[in-house]
Design a protein around this motif. Structure first.
Motif, short mmCIF file in Angstrom:
data_model
loop_
_atom_site.label_atom_id
_atom_site.label_comp_id
_atom_site.label_asym_id
_atom_site.label_seq_id
_atom_site.Cartn_x
_atom_site.Cartn_y
_atom_site.Cartn_z
N UNK A 1 21.31 -6.27 4.38
CA UNK A 1 20.14 -6.95 4.97
C UNK A 1 19.50 -6.14 6.10
N UNK A 2 20.27 -5.68 7.09
CA UNK A 2 19.62 -4.89 8.14
C UNK A 2 19.10 -3.55 7.61
N UNK A 3 19.81 -2.96 6.65
CA UNK A 3 19.39 -1.65 6.13
C UNK A 3 18.09 -1.77 5.34
N UNK A 4 18.00 -2.80 4.50
CA UNK A 4 16.78 -2.99 3.73
C UNK A 4 15.57 -3.11 4.68
N UNK A 5 15.73 -3.95 5.71
CA UNK A 5 14.61 -4.14 6.63
C UNK A 5 14.39 -2.89 7.48
N UNK A 6 15.45 -2.18 7.80
CA UNK A 6 15.33 -0.95 8.59
C UNK A 6 14.55 0.12 7.83
N UNK A 7 14.82 0.23 6.53
CA UNK A 7 14.09 1.22 5.72
C UNK A 7 12.61 0.89 5.67
N UNK A 8 12.32 -0.41 5.75
CA UNK A 8 10.92 -0.83 5.70
C UNK A 8 10.23 -0.60 7.05
N UNK A 9 10.87 -1.10 8.11
CA UNK A 9 10.19 -1.09 9.41
C UNK A 9 10.33 0.22 10.17
#
Ligand SMILES: NC(=O)C1=CN([C@@H]2O[C@H](COP(=O)(O)OP(=O)(O)OC[C@H]3O[C@@H](n4cnc5c(N)ncnc54)[C@H](O)[C@@H]3O)[C@@H](O)[C@H]2O)C=CC1
Ligand SMILES: Cc1cc2nc3c(=O)[nH]c(=O)nc-3n(C[C@H](O)[C@H](O)[C@H](O)COP(=O)(O)O)c2cc1C
Ligand code: SF4
Ligand code: FES
Lengths: 165, 434
Positions: free
Chosen positions: B402-410
């Motif tokens: 979850x944090x990685x997915x959003x990190x790759x986006x933001x």
């Protein structure tokens, strides 16, 4: 180790410890469910759980040593190798990382002259990383033995280490 | 908020020893337990259901609905268990520690009412091994409650009997996953189990078991004492009731925990309660509820902190213990730290998680060291899908993603800079004190 000194980790468990474990067994719904408590009791006395002690506890629980070792090695807080008189658990999780855990680790490495996972030559400290100690509002944080220490700074670390001889 | 509006913390006196049983009773404690014994178990469940308490362990499942599914009555299988999840190992979470250490009798009263509602005769409090003080205080509170006749056989003539055991964990993050927790209590390696069956059908030793988080059960006495409508009225959210222990860590002026109405906006918690950012620091993003939740960026800092609202903006409330990332720490380094944790704590049972998480950690470590390759970012994105919801045996791996997915986006640009500049743009400050 000199042969003149008996190795406490090789001597059989004493009567008091065996009685403690017997109490756990009486209160437990199944024998193996007492395993973690029994191993912790041995560790509290001897610092770690030696192969001989593990085999003794396994016999008391009606398990094979290999079976119990499979359980013992799964958990972080059961030490299967000797440790120093004081075990330092330094949090390496994310809130502490933000608040300077890496600097705290580097300072401890320097002061103790050891790497995480090692014990000082005088047997005083073992330094281990630990996951979030649930003390993130006072990060960076560490435990020494049963004591929690938060808001670590270089000065505080030096003062805290002095308390453990 | 007035005392009466803080059902979780009103018994807590900062810096003081927790109330003993006499002090707790003088302050109004154990009245809810007496009231519950005058009700039917079904009506206790109904009240908790109406109060819309969502699971405070992070998954947010409604407590009343979970209890409803517990088999009760003369024909239901026995033994029946209530297990209290006090494992609290989610990085960034520190709320349950406060309740256990500072309000042990509130915990015990919540357990007694909860066990009565689901008709469980044995309760296990599963406490993480490092919470030594919590275990001491809980054990003392259990002994005091036993001495008063609030635990044991036929409590206060109600016909209901309950024994509470306090178990100290051997230590491993996966123990907090409810089905792995059963394996741990049974003295095995803590490996999760297949679901279905749900634990209310087959849990601890194959018997019906309800698992609740510490904070969830600590909400219960006040619901019974003052009623579901009162509890609903405490909340600023339409879809769930009560107050919540919100926490803030990171480079804010006053890191800490506060009991506030459910649905208090994120920026209000950070600015008013945590005192805003320290001089020289700006908040770039937060993890709202532990290491297994997705980043929330500044433009969404007005989000009300409840499960539905945080879910709508692509994250999850989780434990509602907020970690603030400021502009002087590297987002890629932060993710590396998190994925190191998850790779280390994977129980190793299923292949995608066991093999995938160390791979993710290696890529992030290489990026931080300036040794990343252009296609590493795609490789990370591939893992995010490969380890996502439904692909692994339990929620550890999806939580890790979850944090990685959003990190790759933001933080795409920051990832790309690590590759193109061949070093971490934050490398000067990466190892400093806060
Ligand atoms: N507090 C902490 O330290 C940590 C919390 N978490 C949180 O845990 C969450 C994942 O937990 P899981 O237990 O895997 O989630 P889950 O959604 O599978 O289950 C949540 C709870 O609701 C119950 N439940 C679910 N559906 C039900 C139904 N239809 N009927 C009756 N009961 C039902 C489950 O038995 C469980 O007790 C994550 O969202 C994360 O935020 C994760 C790691 C650590
Ligand atoms: C890997 C993992 C670790 C977990 N750790 C905890 C924990 O430490 N404490 C907790 O209450 N719930 C934890 N959970 C969630 C539990 O599985 C479960 O949903 C929760 O205890 C149910 O209680 P609640 O409905 O009252 O929140 C964890 C879940 C996962 C997947
Ligand atoms: S997802 Fe990871 S932690 Fe969960 S069962 Fe699989 S290997 Fe174990
Ligand atoms: S991250 Fe170190 S105590 Fe929580």
């Amino acid at each position: 180790m000199s042969t003149a000194e008996p190795d406490p980790a090789a001597a059989p468990l004493d009567a008091a410890l065996r009685e403690t474990i017997a109490t756990f067994l009486r209160e437990s719904e199944t024998p193996r469910a007492a395993g973690i408590d029994a191993l912790k009791a041995v560790q509290k006395r001897h610092g770690h759980v030696s192969d001989d002690h593990l085999a003794e506890v396994a016999a008391l629980l009606g398990m094979t040593p290999a079976e119990l070792d499979g359980v013992a090695t799964f958990y972080n807080l059961i030490f299967r190798r000797p440790v120093g008189r004081h075990v330092i658990l330094l949090c390496d999780s994310v809130a502490c990382w933000v608040m300077g855990a890496t600097a705290a680790r580097n300072l401890l490495r320097q002061r103790l002259g050891i790497e995480p996972g090692e014990t000082t030559p005088d047997g005083r400290f073992t330094l281990l990383p630990i996951v979030c100690l649930g003390c993130c509002d006072r990060a960076p944080a560490m435990m020494i033995g049963d004591d929690l220490h938060g808001n670590l700074t270089p000065e505080r670390i030096d003062a805290i280490l002095e308390q453990y001889r | 908020m007035a005392m009466a509006d803080r059902p979780l913390t009103s018994y807590i006196q900062p810096g003081r020893q927790p109330l003993d049983i006499a002090g707790y009773e003088r302050a109004g404690g154990y009245a809810a337990m007496r009231k519950a014994f005058g009700m039917s178990p079904e009506s206790v469940v109904e009240e908790v259901k109406r109060a819309k308490v969502r699971g405070r362990g992070g998954a947010g499942f409604p407590a009343g609905r979970k209890w409803e599914g517990a088999p009760r009555g003369a024909d239901a299988p026995r033994h029946r268990y209530l297990v209290i999840n006090a494992d609290e190992m989610e990085p960034g979470s520190f709320k349950d520690r406060l309740l256990l250490e500072a309000a042990p009798h509130l915990m015990i009263e919540g357990i007694i009412i909860g066990a009565f509602a689901v008709q469980a005769e044995t309760a296990y409090i599963f406490v993480r091994g490092e919470y030594v003080l919590a275990m001491e205080r809980l054990s003392r509170a259990v002994a005091e409650a036993e001495a008063r006749g609030y635990l044991g056989a036929d409590i206060l003539g109600s016909g209901f009997s309950l024994t509470i055991h306090v178990h100290g964990s051997g230590g491993r993050y996966i123990c907090g996953e409810a089905s792995a927790l059963f394996s741990a209590l049974e003295g095995k390696r803590a490996v999760p189990r297949t679901r279905p069956p749900r634990s209310t059908t087959s849990g601890l030793w194959g018997k019906p078991t309800v698992v609740n988080n510490v904070e969830t059960l600590c909400c219960v006495p006040s619901i019974i004492e003052r009623g579901a409508d009162w509890f609903l009225g405490l909340s600023r959210s339409a879809t769930e009731g009560g107050t919540k222990l919100y926490g803030v860590s990171g480079r804010v002026n006053r890191p800490g925990l506060w009991e506030l109405p459910v649905g208090t906006p994120l920026n209000e918690i950070i600015e008013e309660h945590a005192g805003g950012m320290r001089e020289g620091y700006e908040a770039r993003a937060v993890l709202p509820g532990g290491a297994s939740t997705a980043f929330i960026m500044r433009e969404n800092f007005d989000v009300p902190m409840d499960f539905d609202s945080v879910g709508k903006i692509g994250s999850w409330l989780g434990t509602a213990n907020i970690l603030v990332l400021d502009q002087k720490r590297c987002p890629v380094g932060l993710l590396r730290n998190i994925e190191h944790f998850f790779a280390q704590e994977s129980c190793g049972w299923c292949t995608p998680c066991r093999d995938g998480l160390p791979w993710v950690e290696r890529i992030l470590t290489a990026l931080e060291a300036g040794e990343g390759e252009p296609d590493d970012i795609e490789l990370l994105a591939h893992h995010v899908d490969f380890l996502g919801p439904g692909r692994t045996f339990c929620d550890l791996a999806p939580g890790a993603m979850a944090p990685l997915r959003s990190g790759l986006k933001f933080f795409r640009e920051e990832f790309e800079r690590h590759v193109s500049e061949r070093h971490c743009p934050w490398h000067d400050t990466a190892e400093g004190w806060a």
